[in-house]
Design a protein around this motif. Structure first.
Motif, PDB file in Angstrom:
ATOM      1  N   HIS A   1      58.938  29.994  68.735  1.00 24.12           N
ATOM      2  CA  HIS A   1      58.492  31.387  68.634  1.00 24.12           C
ATOM      3  C   HIS A   1      56.968  31.481  68.718  1.00 24.12           C
ATOM      4  CE1 HIS A   1      58.469  35.596  67.508  1.00 24.12           C
ATOM      5  NE2 HIS A   1      57.539  35.300  66.611  1.00 24.12           N
TER       6      HIS A   1
ATOM      7  N   LYS B   1      61.872  32.140  82.443  1.00 24.89           N
ATOM      8  CA  LYS B   1      61.655  31.409  81.186  1.00 24.89           C
ATOM      9  C   LYS B   1      60.750  30.193  81.385  1.00 24.89           C
ATOM     10  CE  LYS B   1      65.691  28.418  81.505  1.00 24.89           C
ATOM     11  NZ  LYS B   1      66.987  28.095  80.932  1.00 24.89           N
TER      12      LYS B   1
ATOM     13  N   GLU C   1      56.640  32.604  72.434  1.00 29.40           N
ATOM     14  CA  GLU C   1      57.085  34.002  72.442  1.00 29.40           C
ATOM     15  C   GLU C   1      56.003  35.000  72.066  1.00 29.40           C
ATOM     16  OE1 GLU C   1      61.877  33.746  71.963  1.00 29.40           O
ATOM     17  OE2 GLU C   1      60.752  33.906  70.094  1.00 29.40           O
TER      18      GLU C   1
ATOM     19  N   GLU D   1      64.099  32.044  76.235  1.00 26.09           N
ATOM     20  CA  GLU D   1      65.267  31.211  75.918  1.00 26.09           C
ATOM     21  C   GLU D   1      64.833  29.929  75.203  1.00 26.09           C
ATOM     22  OE1 GLU D   1      68.052  30.837  79.190  1.00 26.09           O
ATOM     23  OE2 GLU D   1      68.435  28.766  78.571  1.00 26.09           O
ATOM     24  N   PHE D   2      65.468  29.659  74.075  1.00 29.28           N
ATOM     25  CA  PHE D   2      65.102  28.510  73.252  1.00 29.28           C
ATOM     26  C   PHE D   2      65.574  27.218  73.901  1.00 29.28           C
ATOM     27  CE2 PHE D   2      64.084  25.959  69.764  1.00 29.28           C
ATOM     28  CZ  PHE D   2      65.185  25.328  69.201  1.00 29.28           C
TER      29      PHE D   2
ATOM     30  N   ILE E   1      55.747  40.519  71.547  1.00 31.41           N
ATOM     31  CA  ILE E   1      56.660  39.403  71.325  1.00 31.41           C
ATOM     32  C   ILE E   1      57.630  39.393  72.499  1.00 31.41           C
ATOM     33  CG2 ILE E   1      58.392  38.371  69.818  1.00 31.41           C
ATOM     34  CD1 ILE E   1      55.564  38.404  68.661  1.00 31.41           C
ATOM     35  N   ASN E   2      57.630  38.303  73.213  1.00 31.13           N
ATOM     36  CA  ASN E   2      58.361  38.192  74.462  1.00 31.13           C
ATOM     37  C   ASN E   2      59.500  37.197  74.280  1.00 31.13           C
ATOM     38  OD1 ASN E   2      58.534  38.792  77.130  1.00 31.13           O
ATOM     39  ND2 ASN E   2      57.041  37.267  77.776  1.00 31.13           N
ATOM     40  N   PRO E   3      60.739  37.624  74.162  1.00 36.47           N
ATOM     41  CA  PRO E   3      61.803  36.627  73.921  1.00 36.47           C
ATOM     42  C   PRO E   3      61.921  35.647  75.084  1.00 36.47           C
ATOM     43  CG  PRO E   3      62.667  38.880  73.893  1.00 36.47           C
ATOM     44  CD  PRO E   3      61.261  38.979  74.318  1.00 36.47           C
TER      45      PRO E   3
ATOM     46  N   ARG F   1      62.715  26.028  66.222  1.00 39.43           N
ATOM     47  CA  ARG F   1      62.795  27.467  66.558  1.00 39.43           C
ATOM     48  C   ARG F   1      61.533  28.194  66.126  1.00 39.43           C
ATOM     49  NH1 ARG F   1      67.207  29.974  68.646  1.00 39.43           N
ATOM     50  NH2 ARG F   1      69.094  28.715  68.751  1.00 39.43           N
TER      51      ARG F   1
END
Lengths: 420, 120
Positions: free
Chosen positions: B81, A279, B85, B36-37, B32-34, B77
């Motif tokens: 994104h 990440k 993302e 962690e927020f 689109i690559n998730p 958020r």
């Protein structure tokens, strides 16, 4: 005479000796402390006494350091058992009591350095501490508090004295992060190159760089990304660039002995994934560090890098169509010719200038400077009006060569007139 | 390549200077690559973003940072994104002044230029 700051004993690892003090100083500064020495020098000895404003700062220090093994709240010390006991009797009882009261459990450990004691000798030393107001119960398996006696018998294994030079007594607080060296070992890493950095040194570099959570860290000579891993481990988001298309894409010949070509799991992103740090991967780019593609602005918190210095990897920058001699490399995808020489001094000039332009104020540049030892003088260390030299640590490579880890901090905003 | 990265890149073709920013993005393959927020990280990035360039590159982006954005989870958020993302796997970045194309392949931009093409 009471001291407002508590004294702590750091037990240092006996490796990368010159790099230790800058690491501890950088980390203390990162956590809002300041390095306040409580002894004359911090040279070769593994025992360092220093004053730290709070136990919180001491714990934060230990969550980052790979140079220190453990930290103890120092209750007493001396050059003989008698001096130690008298020093302990002078330690304020109200500071001891919270850890010795009747509901608590504890144990006492004896550590000796450069000497081995029999069990009987160790027990005698513990018994001699009976005068301390311990009211709790001894629990050897899972005590709430661990106290340690540390006896220093010097550094020469061929000359072990009868009596220790120094004896310390303290309450154990925390251990450092030396286990990271093994868990991040290059031997176990999926993607390596010919010059991948030793794990311990890569963590030291991130610590000299005062890397912290949510920082953006950049490596302009990223190679296989080893230096980024250390920063990502400490919570920073990472960027890398390299002039070598194959390395950035994870293609081409492998660096491992029994392996011919790199596999699909070998690239910088995969390295971060191996350690659960994906990440923190922002991007890597194929780029010539002498011709950077970043826009104007200050957005890097740290630049941490090991530039190629012609010793093990050749130093390159993009060249001109006119100067293609025989046997010159070409970048496969972009058909841009790559020249094989780039004067080292130009490279460092470019690097410092780039750092001065793109680092945030207070941000750090950490890089290796190759040195031909017989001719080295301090004046050879590159300088820049916007960057202050923080530390310069030597690692010997051979009888005539070494490299120096240079750490600089941006202390002044960059203006075009600053270019020296 | 993430859109945060696009926002930080500029052409360094000889003579273009600051007119080399922003690079015109043409994406032929996007994923689109998730990720962690992390609201703290996103909040830190907001002041560094060149908003006009981001609006050119992305589809649905807030028009600018809103008042009190540091604590606005919905806004953060959205920005998370867009910036982190959206991953451009294949495409090109074009210098707005000279037209020179920089390819993106396997998510990695190639910014190399020859000596003749770059600034002195």
């Amino acid at each position: 005479m009471s001291c407002p700051l508590n004294r702590y004993l750091l037990l240092m690892a006996q490796e990368h000796l010159e790099f230790r003090l800058p690491e501890i100083k950088s980390l203390l500064s990162l956590f809002g402390g300041q390095f306040i020495s409580s002894q004359e020098t911090y040279g070769k000895s593994p025992f360092w006494i220093l004053s730290i404003p709070s136990e919180d700062i001491a714990r934060n220090l230990m969550k980052r350091t790979v140079c220190a093994k453990s930290i103890f709240e120092l209750w007493g010390h001396g050059k003989s058992p008698e001096e130690l006991y008298s020093s302990l009797k002078n330690y304020p009882v109200e500071k001891m009591v919270p850890f010795l009261h009747s509901d608590s459990t504890y144990k006492i450990k004896i550590h000796t350095f450069n000497k081995t004691l029999t069990q009987e000798e160790k027990v005698k030393r513990i018994d001699a501490l009976e005068f301390l107001p311990f009211e709790g119960k001894v629990n050897l398996k899972k005590p709430q508090h661990i106290f340690s006696v540390l006896e220093d018998y010097g550094l020469d294994p061929n000359c072990i004295p009868e009596n220790p030079h120094n004896i310390y007594f303290g309450r154990w607080i925390a251990d450092g992060q030396r286990e990271l060296i093994e868990s991040y070992s290059v031997k176990k890493r999926h993607f390596i190159g010919n010059t991948s950095m030793d794990a311990g040194l890569s963590f030291i570099m991130a610590n000299h760089g005062k890397v912290k959570e949510n920082d953006i860290v950049f490596d302009p000579f990223v190679g296989t990304g080893g230096l980024l891993i250390a920063s990502a481990h400490f919570g920073a988001y990472v960027y890398g660039t390299d002039i070598d298309y194959n390395t950035v894409h994870g293609l081409g010949k492998a660096s491992r002995k029994n392996q011919k070509w790199r596999g699909p799991d070998e690239n910088i992103r995969a390295n971060l994934r191996q350690y659960g740090l994906e990440k923190y991967y922002l991007d890597v780019l194929v780029s010539d560090a002498s011709k950077p593609s970043w826009r104007k602005g200050t957005y890097f918190d740290a630049i941490i890098t090991d530039p190629p210095y012609g010793i093990r990897e050749s130093t390159r920058k993009t060249g001109s169509q006119k100067e293609i001699p025989k046997g010159m490399e070409k970048c496969p995808e972009s058909h841009v010719p790559v020249s094989l020489s780039y004067h080292l001094s130009d490279m460092f000039f470019d690097l410092l200038n780039f750092a001065a332009e793109t680092l945030v104020l207070g941000g750090r540049l950490v890089y290796w400077l190759p040195v031909y030892t017989p001719e080295y003088t301090e004046e050879m260390v590159p300088w820049h009006p916007c960057l202050r030299l923080i530390s310069n640590c030597e690692q010997k490579l051979s009888s005539h060569t070494s490299r120096r880890l240079i750490t600089m901090e941006k202390v002044k905003k960059f203006e075009l007139q600053n270019i020296p | 390549m993430k859109l945060l990265t696009h926002n930080l890149l500029s052409s360094h073709v000889r003579g273009v200077g600051s007119r080399g920013f922003p690079l015109r993005l043409q994406a032929t393959e996007v994923r689109i690559n998730p990720v962690e927020f992390n609201p703290d990280f996103v909040a830190r990035m907001i002041p560094k973003v060149e908003w006009a360039a981001l609006l050119e590159a992305a589809d649905t982006v807030p028009k600018g940072p809103i008042e009190g954005y540091e604590h606005d989870e919905k806004f953060l958020r959205q920005m998370h994104h867009v910036l982190l993302e959206v991953d451009v796997l294949e495409g090109t970045l074009q210098c707005p002044e000279s037209g020179r194309l920089f390819p993106i392949s396997r998510g990695i931009p190639n910014m190399l230029l020859s000596d003749e093409e770059t600034e002195t």
